[in-house]
Write a protein that holds these residues in place. Structure first.
Motif, PDB file in Angstrom:
ATOM      1  N   PHE A  21       0.483  -1.050  -0.320  1.00 53.30           N
ATOM      2  CA  PHE A  21       0.403  -0.174  -0.021  1.00 53.30           C
ATOM      3  C   PHE A  21       1.253   1.203  -0.393  1.00 53.30           C
ATOM      4  O   PHE A  21       0.693   1.979  -0.664  1.00 53.30           O
ATOM      5  CB  PHE A  21      -0.966  -0.056   1.280  1.00 53.30           C
ATOM      6  N   ALA A  22       1.947   1.249   0.510  1.00 58.80           N
ATOM      7  CA  ALA A  22       3.182   2.418   0.648  1.00 58.80           C
ATOM      8  C   ALA A  22       3.416   2.545  -0.481  1.00 58.80           C
ATOM      9  O   ALA A  22       3.761   3.659  -1.085  1.00 58.80           O
ATOM     10  CB  ALA A  22       3.887   2.716   1.626  1.00 58.80           C
ATOM     11  N   VAL A  23       3.898   2.517  -1.190  1.00 60.53           N
ATOM     12  CA  VAL A  23       4.517   1.850  -2.600  1.00 60.53           C
ATOM     13  C   VAL A  23       3.714   2.321  -3.696  1.00 60.53           C
ATOM     14  O   VAL A  23       4.202   2.881  -4.408  1.00 60.53           O
ATOM     15  CB  VAL A  23       5.128   0.610  -2.649  1.00 60.53           C
ATOM     16  N   ALA A  24       2.922   1.974  -3.030  1.00 57.91           N
ATOM     17  CA  ALA A  24       1.317   1.898  -4.784  1.00 57.91           C
ATOM     18  C   ALA A  24       0.556   3.694  -4.147  1.00 57.91           C
ATOM     19  O   ALA A  24      -0.177   4.440  -4.648  1.00 57.91           O
ATOM     20  CB  ALA A  24       0.110   1.390  -4.627  1.00 57.91           C
ATOM     21  N   GLY A  25       1.019   4.515  -3.316  1.00 56.68           N
ATOM     22  CA  GLY A  25       0.862   5.959  -2.645  1.00 56.68           C
ATOM     23  C   GLY A  25      -0.302   5.652  -2.103  1.00 56.68           C
ATOM     24  O   GLY A  25      -0.927   7.209  -2.162  1.00 56.68           O
ATOM     25  N   GLN A  26      -0.572   4.905  -1.083  1.00 58.56           N
ATOM     26  CA  GLN A  26      -1.595   4.491  -0.606  1.00 58.56           C
ATOM     27  C   GLN A  26      -1.795   4.818   1.131  1.00 58.56           C
ATOM     28  O   GLN A  26      -1.884   3.485   1.660  1.00 58.56           O
ATOM     29  CB  GLN A  26      -2.307   3.543  -0.487  1.00 58.56           C
ATOM     30  N   PRO A  27      -0.523   4.987   1.661  1.00 60.72           N
ATOM     31  CA  PRO A  27       0.041   5.466   2.659  1.00 60.72           C
ATOM     32  C   PRO A  27      -1.453   5.204   4.127  1.00 60.72           C
ATOM     33  O   PRO A  27      -1.804   4.595   4.792  1.00 60.72           O
ATOM     34  CB  PRO A  27       0.687   6.990   3.956  1.00 60.72           C
ATOM     35  N   VAL A  28      -2.906   5.498   3.990  1.00 62.21           N
ATOM     36  CA  VAL A  28      -3.792   5.600   4.676  1.00 62.21           C
ATOM     37  C   VAL A  28      -3.733   3.921   4.639  1.00 62.21           C
ATOM     38  O   VAL A  28      -4.054   3.626   6.069  1.00 62.21           O
ATOM     39  CB  VAL A  28      -4.295   6.237   4.463  1.00 62.21           C
ATOM     40  N   VAL A 122      20.413  -8.849  12.199  1.00 69.72           N
ATOM     41  CA  VAL A 122      20.851  -9.858  10.928  1.00 69.72           C
ATOM     42  C   VAL A 122      18.831  -9.096  10.684  1.00 69.72           C
ATOM     43  O   VAL A 122      18.992  -8.650   9.698  1.00 69.72           O
ATOM     44  CB  VAL A 122      20.593 -10.534  11.573  1.00 69.72           C
ATOM     45  N   GLY A 123      17.955  -9.086  11.495  1.00 71.76           N
ATOM     46  CA  GLY A 123      16.199  -8.863  10.648  1.00 71.76           C
ATOM     47  C   GLY A 123      16.716  -7.627  10.561  1.00 71.76           C
ATOM     48  O   GLY A 123      15.677  -7.247   9.875  1.00 71.76           O
ATOM     49  N   GLY A 124      16.779  -6.228  10.962  1.00 74.17           N
ATOM     50  CA  GLY A 124      16.911  -4.980  10.939  1.00 74.17           C
ATOM     51  C   GLY A 124      16.862  -5.075   9.279  1.00 74.17           C
ATOM     52  O   GLY A 124      16.161  -3.857   8.604  1.00 74.17           O
ATOM     53  N   PRO A 125      18.218  -5.210   9.295  1.00 76.95           N
ATOM     54  CA  PRO A 125      18.434  -5.027   7.747  1.00 76.95           C
ATOM     55  C   PRO A 125      17.497  -5.401   6.654  1.00 76.95           C
ATOM     56  O   PRO A 125      17.190  -5.324   5.549  1.00 76.95           O
ATOM     57  CB  PRO A 125      20.208  -5.125   7.741  1.00 76.95           C
ATOM     58  N   LEU A 126      17.591  -6.819   6.981  1.00 83.74           N
ATOM     59  CA  LEU A 126      16.589  -7.763   6.447  1.00 83.74           C
ATOM     60  C   LEU A 126      15.694  -7.633   5.859  1.00 83.74           C
ATOM     61  O   LEU A 126      15.454  -6.991   4.492  1.00 83.74           O
ATOM     62  CB  LEU A 126      16.731  -8.738   6.403  1.00 83.74           C
ATOM     63  N   ALA A 132      13.666  -2.371   0.156  1.00 81.73           N
ATOM     64  CA  ALA A 132      13.563  -1.337  -0.588  1.00 81.73           C
ATOM     65  C   ALA A 132      13.678  -2.060  -1.976  1.00 81.73           C
ATOM     66  O   ALA A 132      13.600  -1.426  -3.037  1.00 81.73           O
ATOM     67  CB  ALA A 132      15.249  -1.222  -0.219  1.00 81.73           C
ATOM     68  N   ALA A 133      13.979  -3.404  -2.138  1.00 82.61           N
ATOM     69  CA  ALA A 133      13.915  -4.068  -2.856  1.00 82.61           C
ATOM     70  C   ALA A 133      12.255  -4.453  -3.670  1.00 82.61           C
ATOM     71  O   ALA A 133      11.682  -4.406  -4.493  1.00 82.61           O
ATOM     72  CB  ALA A 133      14.083  -5.317  -2.646  1.00 82.61           C
ATOM     73  N   MET A 134      11.105  -3.718  -2.611  1.00 85.87           N
ATOM     74  CA  MET A 134      10.187  -3.801  -2.995  1.00 85.87           C
ATOM     75  C   MET A 134       9.643  -1.817  -3.771  1.00 85.87           C
ATOM     76  O   MET A 134       8.704  -1.653  -3.711  1.00 85.87           O
ATOM     77  CB  MET A 134       9.301  -4.059  -2.007  1.00 85.87           C
ATOM     78  N   GLY A 135      10.508  -1.030  -3.312  1.00 83.48           N
ATOM     79  CA  GLY A 135      10.398  -0.081  -3.810  1.00 83.48           C
ATOM     80  C   GLY A 135       9.553   0.782  -3.112  1.00 83.48           C
ATOM     81  O   GLY A 135       9.538   1.987  -2.671  1.00 83.48           O
TER      82      GLY A 135
END
Length: 195
Positions: A21-28, A122-126, A132-135
């Motif tokens: 939803f965030a990537v799609a510009g729908q933060p709500v 480990v988990g935080g950066p992953l 990031a890979a999802m944009g």
């Protein structure tokens, strides 16, 4: 075990929905997907007030940490909403979502500080790398940003565990013996009248 698996499945579902939803510009809608999981979580725990306090603490920590990352240029959120030096509310909601797992799906991190630190490092950066890979997030300098995120999570995850132990595992906000006694007498009185 079943509750752990359900908790982790809801977390993963909420995480993916929030990012998409965030990537799609729908933060709500991103925040709403987290809210839905958080409500389901709170309805399933023994003392919702305590768990809600943990989720609120995670939101405050998340807002401070994520805004620091944004303000220093370590990360930016292309789909972010609000002031450029503040983290968008949907990423803060992700901290609330993560906190739903501390006492359930990821309760194994509570076994020792070393485990919590390693899991955070480990988990935080992953998680950020996946985002990031999802944009959903961009890095100013990817290796540096991931190292800072790992170091931050190595400290913040044990902090969340400490907060959880302080709130959830303490007797704080639990009914006192006197309150239990009053409830029992009241219940017996009501039962006696019905008989």
């Amino acid at each position: 075990m079943k509750q752990q698996l359900i908790n982790l499945a809801l977390f993963k579902l909420g995480w993916v929905a929030c990012v998409l939803f965030a990537v799609a510009g729908q933060p709500v809608w991103a925040a709403a997907s987290v809210a839905a999981v958080a409500v389901l979580h709170l309805l399933s725990v023994p003392i919702a007030t305590k768990e809600a306090m943990l989720l609120a603490a995670a939101a405050v920590i998340g807002l401070a940490w994520e805004s620091t990352l944004v303000a220093t240029g370590m990360v930016s959120y292309p789909a972010g909403a609000g002031a450029s030096s503040m983290a968008p509310y949907w990423i803060v909601a992700m901290w609330v979502l993560f906190a739903t797992t501390i006492n359930y799906g990821l309760r194994w991190i509570k076994k020792s500080w070393a485990i919590a630190m390693a899991a955070g490092a480990v988990g935080g950066p992953l998680a950020f790398y996946s985002g990031a890979a999802m944009g959903a997030v961009e890095f100013g300098n990817t290796p540096l940003a991931l190292a800072v995120i790992g170091a931050g999570w190595a400290v913040l995850l044990p902090l969340l565990v400490l907060i959880s132990d302080t709130i959830i595992d303490s007797e704080w906000l639990e009914p006192t013996n006197e309150a239990k006694s009053v409830e029992k007498r009241l219940a017996l009185s009501v039962l006696g009248r019905q008989l």
